[in-house]
Structure formats: C-alpha cells, structure tokens
Design an enzyme around this catalytic site. Structure first.
Site, PDB file in Angstrom:
ATOM      1  N   HIS A  89      67.351   8.108  81.682  1.00 58.04           N
ATOM      2  CA  HIS A  89      66.151   7.020  80.827  1.00 58.04           C
ATOM      3  C   HIS A  89      66.406   6.381  80.599  1.00 58.04           C
ATOM      4  CE1 HIS A  89      64.248   8.237  76.941  1.00 58.04           C
ATOM      5  NE2 HIS A  89      63.990   9.533  77.074  1.00 58.04           N
ATOM      6  N   TYR A 138      60.493   7.801  68.563  1.00 57.30           N
ATOM      7  CA  TYR A 138      61.256   7.488  67.167  1.00 57.30           C
ATOM      8  C   TYR A 138      59.358   7.478  66.181  1.00 57.30           C
ATOM      9  CZ  TYR A 138      65.631   5.943  68.787  1.00 57.30           C
ATOM     10  OH  TYR A 138      66.477   5.783  69.758  1.00 57.30           O
ATOM     11  N   PRO A 198      74.145   7.854  63.408  1.00 56.88           N
ATOM     12  CA  PRO A 198      73.535   7.735  64.981  1.00 56.88           C
ATOM     13  C   PRO A 198      72.437   7.609  64.970  1.00 56.88           C
ATOM     14  CG  PRO A 198      73.415   9.842  63.256  1.00 56.88           C
ATOM     15  CD  PRO A 198      73.755   8.254  62.560  1.00 56.88           C
ATOM     16  N   LYS A 243      75.270   5.479  69.270  1.00 61.44           N
ATOM     17  CA  LYS A 243      76.208   4.177  69.674  1.00 61.44           C
ATOM     18  C   LYS A 243      77.871   5.570  70.429  1.00 61.44           C
ATOM     19  CE  LYS A 243      74.414   0.434  70.848  1.00 61.44           C
ATOM     20  NZ  LYS A 243      73.617   0.664  71.914  1.00 61.44           N
ATOM     21  N   TYR A 247      70.242  -2.026  72.717  1.00 57.73           N
ATOM     22  CA  TYR A 247      69.907  -0.743  72.707  1.00 57.73           C
ATOM     23  C   TYR A 247      71.032  -0.199  73.805  1.00 57.73           C
ATOM     24  CZ  TYR A 247      66.974   3.729  72.597  1.00 57.73           C
ATOM     25  OH  TYR A 247      67.026   5.306  71.920  1.00 57.73           O
TER      26      TYR A 247
END
Ligand code: APR
Length: 384
Positions: free
Chosen positions: A68, A194, A286, A290, A381
């Site tokens: 991904h 998002y 969350p 991580k 990220y």
C-alpha cells in the site's frame, strides 16, 4: 525467560529468543480462539516487514499481504492523493490484518519449541526476582525467569509494576474519541482516505478483500449503542462527501468500539529485571498506525539485548534498551501528534474553533502543494 502477553510484541520477542535457543514461556490471558480472531491494526511499516522477513516470520505476510503506497485527503476543497511510495525514502506499507500475523507468529513460535499457555492471567509481578503469579484453569501458579518481558498491552499488570517504581510517565489525553468500525464490506476507495469535515474526522482503511476499517470522530460521551449501522453509514457518507466522490460499499458492521486518543510513555521502559515492549511500553494514538510497528521494533531490540545477556553474559545492550527505543518511540509520538492536529479541527462555533479550523485547512493546503512537506509526511508516515 518469561513473557507476559501473546500480542505482536510478545510473539516477535518469543520467536527471536527461540531462534537463539533461549527457553521461553509466554503466558496469555485470552483463549487461543480469541487471540486468533481479534481484529486490531493492519498496516505494517517497511521496518516491520524487514524485521519479520529477516527473522523468518513473514511467510503469511509475503503470501497474503498487500502493498500500500497511496493515501488521500478529502475536505471542502476536494481531494488530493499522495503516492508516498514515491516520496521521502520511497517506503511502502504492507496491509496484513494483525490477527493473521498473530496466528502466523503463534504457529512459528510453537514450531520453534516455544511454550505458550493460553487462558493464563498474570495477577502479580515482582520485577526484582523476575517472578510472576498467574491464574489458569488449573488454579494459581508461580513462575520465575532470569528476566521478565512485559508485553501485555496498555492496561497490563507489568506496565503498572514499572509505573509504580520511580520512573517518569509522560501522558496526554488528546481529548478526541474515534468510533473504530469494522465493516464486512470491500474497501470503497483504492487508498487510505482521511476526510476532514465540520462534523468531525472520518477515515477509511483497507484490511482485507472482505473487511474494511472506518473511523468516525464522535463526542466522547457517545456510547456504541448511539451508533447503529444506518447512522454510521449516513455519517460516513456525509464526511466522506459521497455526493461528490461516489458511494461507499456498505455491509454489516461487525465492530463499533470507541477509542480515546491517548499517549502514554514510560521512561525508562524497565524496572529491575522487568522490560516492557509494545503498548506496555508506550501507548500511542492510532492516528498514524504506529502501535503494532513500535511493538515489533521494541521486540527486536529487546530480543537482541536479552540474547547478549543470557548467552554471552553481556548486559550492555540490555542496560541501553530504553535509550535505544525511546527516541524512536518519541519520533512516532511526534508524528502521530502532528497527524492528530492535521485531521481534527475543533468542533463548535466559537471564534477560537473557527481559527483552529482555518489552521487545519492551511496545513492541508501546504501538504497538497509543498514537495518538502510531502517528503516529511512520507518519511514519517511509513518510518519507525
Ligand atoms: N496476563 C496475561 N496476558 C495478558 C494480561 C495478563 N494479565 N493482560 C493482557 N494480556 C495479553 C492480552 O490478552 C493480549 O493478547 O497481552 C496481550 C497484549 O497484546 P497487544 O494488546 O496486541 O499488545 P502488543 O503486543 O504490545 O501490540 C501492540 O497491537 O493490538 C495492537 O493496538 C495495538 O497496535 C498495538 C499493538
């Protein structure tokens, strides 16, 4: 060596210690079926994928995990995508549901000759003598090792034992609650998405071809019962702006769980002969996926240090365990906090809230337009 907890941290640690020929016992409160089926995280960082691969723990992930490398942001100005695999260090995630990883790790651990007792709840920990008391179907028991590993999650007894000693505790409640939703439905978009909306944040993350994770920011006082399936899909539709971007692929909701966004780091991550890893060492919100990756990172560091101590009588790496892990933990905390600020404008109509929302929009604009900002995002990220 006694390990409390059979989540990602305890199982990676157990596997690595077994590979070095060290005797290990894992005590796990839940039943085997519960551990096998608990749906949790699912995004493995490049570092986690490397650790699993290098230590022979990646067969399932390599077979069934999906690469991904793109995420999308939606707000009132439209949508933009970031191909983070082509930014920063060029690293990507592997999507592999945590319960599948945990299942793989258990069978590999057992085939390496590790001992694992399900249904064994640790009730007391003595860090000085590396002794635990536990209760299982046979009654009460006690077991001691040279060292103890606390891998029993954010509310476990080992974390309490360390926190009760004279360690520093850095804790923050971010004042935000998400409803974590699992839908029996294929993903609706190709990317992690998002969505920023005046009603609050919404998120979309693939898990497997049949299951998708969604998040909805909700008032902290709401109970799951206040969010029946129809309300969840309707609110996701509003915040994901489906009128503009197309409908969501709906299905039955199989989990709706409020998650308070909290951070909590102990320093040091040990007391006497007890060493913490994973959520027991540091709780992270969350927002940047991580938690499981920090758990795998710490387990690898701890396994190397314990092998030095147990096999070569060299405790230097063990003494440096906190110093090695904490900078990485804080780096992840910092990025996770940055994500929280990016994704959540305050709810409400007062001028201060209005100002904060404008800052959120400006931050998002900068991420859309600035290559330097995008490289920063990509590196942090996927990185640990
Ligand atoms: N005795 C024995 N086992 C216990 C006890 C206890 N007293 N308390 C908790 N456990 C077990 C839990 O049942 C669980 O299986 O410890 C395990 C802890 O596993 P995780 O919560 O998965 O923690 P960790 O291995 O640190 O992984 C952290 O995984 O689930 C995600 O959100 C989490 O991403 C984070 C990462």
């Amino acid at each position: 060596m006694v390990i409390v907890g059979a989540g990602p941290s305890g199982l990676v640690l157990g596997n690595l210690l077994r590979a070095s020929g060290i005797d290990t016992l894992i005590l796990e409160r839940a039943s085997r079926d519960q551990v096998w089926t608990r749906a949790r995280a699912g995004f493995l960082s490049a570092h986690s994928a490397r650790v699993l691969t290098e230590h022979g723990l990646a067969a399932g992930m390599l077979r069934n995990g999906r690469s991904h490398d793109v995420c999308a942001f939606r707000d009132a100005n439209g949508e933009f995508t970031l191909r983070y695999g082509q930014l920063g260090r060029g690293e990507v995630h592997t999507v592999y549901p945590q319960q599948h990883l945990v299942t793989d790790l258990i069978s590999e651990y057992l085939s390496r000759g590790g001992e694992l007792r399900f249904g064994a709840t640790v009730t007391e920990v003595d860090p000085q003598t590396a002794t635990v008391r536990y209760r299982d179907a046979q009654g009460d028991g006690e077991v001691a090792g040279r060292f103890l590993a606390g891998c029993d999650g954010g509310n476990g007894v080992t974390r309490q034992a360390v926190a009760a000693a004279s360690v520093s505790r850095h804790t923050r409640d971010h004042g935000i609650t998400w409803l974590a939703v699992l839908a029996q439905a294929p993903q609706s978009m190709a990317a992690v998405t998002y969505a920023l909306h005046d009603n609050g944040f919404a998120g979309h993350m693939a898990r497997s071809p049949e299951v998708t994770r969604y998040y909805l920011q909700i008032p902290p006082t709401d109970t799951p019962a206040a969010w029946p399936d129809e309300r969840i899909w309707a609110e996701l539709g509003v915040r994901m702006r489906t009128e503009e971007f197309g409908p969501l692929r709906q299905g039955p909701i199989t989990e709706r769980q409020p998650v308070r966004l909290r951070s909590d780091v102990l320093d040091p991550l040990q007391h006497a002969r007890l060493f913490l890893a994973g959520d027991a060492a540091s709780l992270i919100s969350p927002s940047a996926a991580k938690g499981a990756n920090l758990a795998i990172m710490a387990a690898e560091v701890l396994a190397g240090a314990l092998a030095d101590a147990l096999l070569r009588d060299d405790e230097r790496a063990l003494a440096a365990y906190s110093r090695t892990c904490l900078p990485r933990i804080w780096r992840a905390q910092e990025f996770s906090h940055w994500m929280i600020n990016l994704l959540h404008g305050p709810l409400g109509a007062d001028p201060a809230a209005d100002f904060q929302r404008a800052l959120c929009r400006a931050r998002l604009d900068s991420l859309r337009d600035s290559r330097a900002h995008q490289d920063f995002f990509a590196e942090n990220y996927v990185g640990i």
